[in-house]
Design a protein around this motif. Structure first.
Motif, PDB file in Angstrom:
ATOM      1  N   LYS A 571       0.803  -1.242   0.065  1.00 41.09           N
ATOM      2  CA  LYS A 571      -0.027  -0.190   0.223  1.00 41.09           C
ATOM      3  C   LYS A 571       0.938   1.263   0.070  1.00 41.09           C
ATOM      4  N   MET A 572       2.087   1.272  -0.121  1.00 45.35           N
ATOM      5  CA  MET A 572       3.046   2.139  -0.005  1.00 45.35           C
ATOM      6  C   MET A 572       2.709   2.935  -1.563  1.00 45.35           C
ATOM      7  N   SER A 573       2.641   4.279  -1.483  1.00 44.25           N
ATOM      8  CA  SER A 573       2.343   5.060  -2.796  1.00 44.25           C
ATOM      9  C   SER A 573       3.752   5.655  -3.404  1.00 44.25           C
ATOM     10  N   GLU A 574       4.858   5.553  -2.835  1.00 45.66           N
ATOM     11  CA  GLU A 574       6.117   5.922  -3.274  1.00 45.66           C
ATOM     12  C   GLU A 574       6.376   5.545  -4.655  1.00 45.66           C
ATOM     13  N   PRO A 577      12.629   4.578  -5.623  1.00 47.83           N
ATOM     14  CA  PRO A 577      13.195   4.021  -4.366  1.00 47.83           C
ATOM     15  C   PRO A 577      13.757   4.861  -3.344  1.00 47.83           C
ATOM     16  N   GLU A 578      14.093   5.986  -3.797  1.00 48.99           N
ATOM     17  CA  GLU A 578      14.621   7.025  -2.813  1.00 48.99           C
ATOM     18  C   GLU A 578      13.349   7.372  -1.830  1.00 48.99           C
ATOM     19  N   GLU A 579      12.090   7.663  -2.379  1.00 50.51           N
ATOM     20  CA  GLU A 579      10.877   8.099  -1.540  1.00 50.51           C
ATOM     21  C   GLU A 579      10.685   6.875  -0.567  1.00 50.51           C
ATOM     22  N   THR A 580      10.741   5.703  -1.098  1.00 51.91           N
ATOM     23  CA  THR A 580      10.573   4.501  -0.295  1.00 51.91           C
ATOM     24  C   THR A 580      11.371   4.302   0.687  1.00 51.91           C
ATOM     25  N   GLN A 582      13.206   6.913   2.129  1.00 50.99           N
ATOM     26  CA  GLN A 582      12.641   7.728   3.210  1.00 50.99           C
ATOM     27  C   GLN A 582      11.772   7.369   4.123  1.00 50.99           C
ATOM     28  N   LYS A 583      10.775   6.911   3.471  1.00 51.88           N
ATOM     29  CA  LYS A 583       9.565   6.541   4.342  1.00 51.88           C
ATOM     30  C   LYS A 583      10.109   5.446   5.340  1.00 51.88           C
ATOM     31  N   LEU A 584      10.803   4.600   5.144  1.00 50.09           N
ATOM     32  CA  LEU A 584      11.208   3.390   5.912  1.00 50.09           C
ATOM     33  C   LEU A 584      11.873   4.238   7.082  1.00 50.09           C
ATOM     34  N   ALA A 585      12.774   5.056   6.557  1.00 50.31           N
ATOM     35  CA  ALA A 585      13.651   5.650   7.585  1.00 50.31           C
ATOM     36  C   ALA A 585      12.839   6.342   8.534  1.00 50.31           C
ATOM     37  N   ASP A 586      11.765   7.170   7.949  1.00 53.71           N
ATOM     38  CA  ASP A 586      11.273   8.102   9.020  1.00 53.71           C
ATOM     39  C   ASP A 586      10.440   7.205   9.785  1.00 53.71           C
TER      40      ASP A 586
END
Length: 767
Positions: A571-574, A577-580, A582-586
């Motif tokens: 369900k991740m909308s990124e 790969p960079e956005e993905t 970043q979302k995992l890190a956040d």
């Protein structure tokens, strides 16, 4: 109207009391059937595994089996239910024979018990056997048992003899365990030195030879095997066979010559259920007699030629010291009871001394009876065995193959001679060394071949792509010191947590085909089994237990749900790969703060490796995601598929560096387990060796760094080594940007190389 159980006039109405008894008979049938299945399973497993001493795995002496025995022999202890017909009298007799069969079958299980449990179970069995004997005597006196009284007397005598044989065997178990444990540790040291001196052959060949030695030691000192090859256990097989023959004789006479018996007319309260009881218990006696009888026959077959050659039988009738050592210790130990009067203390001590002296004589008598039984059995069947030997010699195929057999024997004589020193035996068992050597020489090969058929195919394919020739450089790439820490102290790393975290990141990347994701998950699933084995074995103190639990929880979410602590990858909308990343890190940082605040007291007081599992998992995801992001734009951007491949290579390198320790781990498993479980542990080690043999060949064919040759125990050791070298991975910002430190790096490498030569014994000597 009368009360329940009474007639109208108040007289007790006992007409309904016997109505449920046929259903009680079915209960006896079920218990007898359970005993039959347990004994049959152990017999089949013993034959299939060529363990003709038949270890007790599914039917041993414990609380469950004692309860089943108590139910199965209810007819023997039923004092007042009439048994008029012939099959009902036979059912009484079959219950007595069943006790003898069960005791003889379960005797090897004494070796697998703790001392306290063993004597408690024996005491319960003795109470049951004595109760059965007393009740049968009462029934013989009252006439409930009015026929086959000779057979009943013989079976009661055999019951008592087999019980005494079990007690005699139990008295030696603690002594033999201590002796063989001490002997195993000494032989283990000798085996390690011998394997270290062996430099010829590949790693897998040396490892196979090493496991063969460990198997020979573990098998020959297995407590169940020690009891199973003892004279008392062999004698119990003869008496068990005799009890089955007594039952068979009574059955044949009653059905073939019914005119020679006078049975009463009438019907028992058990009605039709007695026929089912008779059939089931006869089947249980027949099947249960196989294992004890084979133990007896194989021992007789082996001893027969040796007895013929001996002119004197003095050695055959010698009682070895370990039979009476425990009784001697109890005899000479002071009483713990505090008796005020000196004269009474003296009387108590003298009474103990005399009673134990009597027990020692009884023990010696039992051992002698067992050995006499063996000698008598040899002379009874020697002519049959001699005829069998002559028949084998006369077969033409043996004549034609004689030269081939001798040459094969000569080719194996060297290896068998090597293993002779590692056959553990007790005093008086010298003649068994050749048999144990011959029968178990190829057992390790069998389990290795079984393992080879189930090798981890996906893991092998992945390791063939790993950077083994470059020292598993990916091990130093997944975490960088330039990433800002969430806590002043960082928890220790293990192989499995970064492994599952990298897998989570790879699965979360966009535009990756389902087949690629599935193949990666299958590969990591295979690799985690061995990573867990390595970590569980090497983490002896349990300091990294929480980190291992964190890895297990993370993997459960990824494997089953494609989620990381509630974050659904599907369900991740990124879009990139960079956005993905970043979302995992956040998300990891937010979860870290949330879980840390909930467990603030635990996190402040405990060392980092003991943090709650969610804090550890979030910290790992934060650091690895940021490591990849840190150099994302400074070098060059990768697409999702390219980054997926790079992550796969890092996963392969982590698994490869972990599996370098497999031989060391298998060696540790052969030593650290308890003596009761050691044989199974070594067998499992051989099976794992077979499964990972291809992996070891891959690692052996490529040039590994010195750290791999010393068997690095921790992933942090690999990371320290790679900090000194340039790591050419797209997401690794930790590599030096210039070569100003090349000289110092080379000097450090030389130091590491010189230190590794001093540590080369670590694989071979886990102690």
């Amino acid at each position: 109207m009368g009360r329940i159980g009474c007639e109208v006039d108040g007289v007790l109405d006992d007409s309904k009391f016997s109505q449920p008894i046929p259903w009680v008979g079915l209960y006896i049938v079920a218990a007898s059937l359970a005993c039959l299945i347990g004994m049959a399973t152990d017999t089949i497993l013993g034959i299939c595994n060529r363990k003709f001493w038949f270890p007790c795995k599914y039917f041993s002496l414990n609380a469950t089996s004692l309860t089943l025995i108590g139910v199965a022999v209810k007819l023997s202890v039923d004092l007042n239910t009439s048994m008029p017909r012939h099959h009902e009298q036979l059912a009484k007799l079959s219950s007595s024979a069943l006790i003898c069969t069960i005791m003889a079958n379960s005797m090897p299980s004494l070796g697998a018990m703790e001392t306290k449990d063993m004597f408690m179970n024996l005491m319960a069995l003795a109470i049951l056997v004595i109760t059965v004997i007393v009740n049968i005597c009462m029934q013989l006196g009252t006439g409930v048992i009015y026929i086959f009284w000779r057979e009943h007397i013989l079976l009661m005598f055999l019951m008592l003899i087999i019980l005494l044989l079990m007690v005699s065997s139990a008295l030696t178990v603690p002594t033999t365990k201590q002796y063989l444990e001490y002997k195993y540790s000494k032989k283990y040291e000798m085996a390690v030195k011998k394997c270290m001196a062996q430099t010829e052959g590949t790693v897998t060949q040396r490892g196979k030879h090493k496991l063969t030695i460990f198997w020979m030691m573990a098998h020959t000192c297995s407590p169940q095997f020690v009891v199973g090859r003892s004279p008392t256990c062999i004698a119990s097989g003869a008496f068990c066979l005799l009890s089955a023959m007594i039952l068979a004789e009574a059955m044949l006479l009653s059905y073939l010559t019914p005119f020679s018996f006078r049975f009463c007319k009438g019907e028992s309260d058990y009605k039709w259920s007695t026929i089912l009881i008779l059939v089931t218990q006869n089947a249980a006696v027949g099947v249960g007699t196989i294992a004890p009888a084979l133990r007896w026959f194989i021992a007789i077959k082996f001893c027969c030629p040796k007895v013929r050659k001996q002119s004197s039988h003095k050695e055959q009738f010698r009682v070895e010291p370990y039979w009476i050592e425990s009784l001697l210790e109890m005899k000479h130990c002071p009483l713990n009871l505090r008796i005020p009067n000196r004269h009474r203390r003296k009387l108590a001590h003298d009474a103990k001394f005399l009673s134990l002296s009597f027990c020692i004589r009884v023990q010696m008598a039992i051992v002698l009876i067992s050995k006499v039984t063996r000698i008598i059995s040899i002379f009874l069947v020697s002519s049959v065995l001699a005829c069998w030997d002559h028949c084998k010699i006369l077969k033409p195929r043996f004549k034609n193959c004689g030269s081939n057999i001798s040459s094969g024997t000569e080719s194996q004589s060297g290896s068998k001679q090597d293993l002779r020193d590692f056959v553990l035996h007790l005093e008086g068992e010298e003649e068994l060394v050749e048999v144990m050597l011959r029968e178990n020489h190829d057992a390790t090969n069998h389990w290795i071949k079984v393992g080879e058929k189930r090798k981890p195919k996906h893991l092998v394919q992945l390791l063939e792509k790993s950077s083994v020739s470059q020292g598993f450089k990916g091990v130093g790439a997944f975490d960088c010191d330039k990433v800002p820490s969430l806590h002043p102290e960082e928890p220790s790393n293990i192989w499995s947590l970064p492994l599952v975290t990298l897998t989570a990141i790879a699965v979360a990347l966009p535009n990756i085909t389902k087949d690629s994701v599935k193949h990666l998950l299958d590969t990591v699933h295979e690799g985690l089994a061995y990573a867990d084995l390595v970590e569980n074995t090497l983490d002896k103190e349990g300091d990294l237990m929480k980190v291992r639990q964190a890895a297990q929880i993370v993997w459960l979410g990824i494997d089953l749900y494609h989620k990381w602590f509630g974050l659904d990858f599907s369900k991740m909308s990124e879009k990139s790969p960079e956005e993905t990343l970043q979302k995992l890190a956040d998300t990891a940082k937010a979860n870290y703060e949330k879980y840390k605040m909930k467990n603030i007291n635990v996190c402040l007081k405990a060392k980092p490796s003991a943090w709650p599992v969610k804090v550890l998992a979030a910290n790992s995801m934060y650091r690895i995601s940021n490591t990849i992001l840190l150099n994302w734009k400074s070098k060059y951007e990768l697409g999702g598929e390219a980054l997926f491949e790079e992550l796969t290579l890092v996963i392969a390198d982590i698994l490869g560096s972990c599996l370098v320790n497999l031989l060391h781990v298998l060696s540790v498993k052969c030593l650290t387990t308890a003596i009761e479980e050691r044989e199974e542990s070594v067998r499992h080690a051989g099976y794992i060796f077979g499964k990972t043999k291809k992996i070891m060949e891959i690692l052996d064919k490529r040039e590994l760094p010195n750290l791999a040759q010393t068997g690095a125990m921790k992933i942090d050791d690999w990371r320290s080594m790679h900090r000194q070298n340039s790591i050419d991975f797209p997401f690794s910002p930790c590599s030096p940007e210039n070569n100003t430190e090349t000289t110092s790096s080379e000097s450090r490498t030389e130091t590491t190389s010189s230190e590794s030569s001093d540590l080369c014994q670590i694989i071979m000597d886990p102690s």
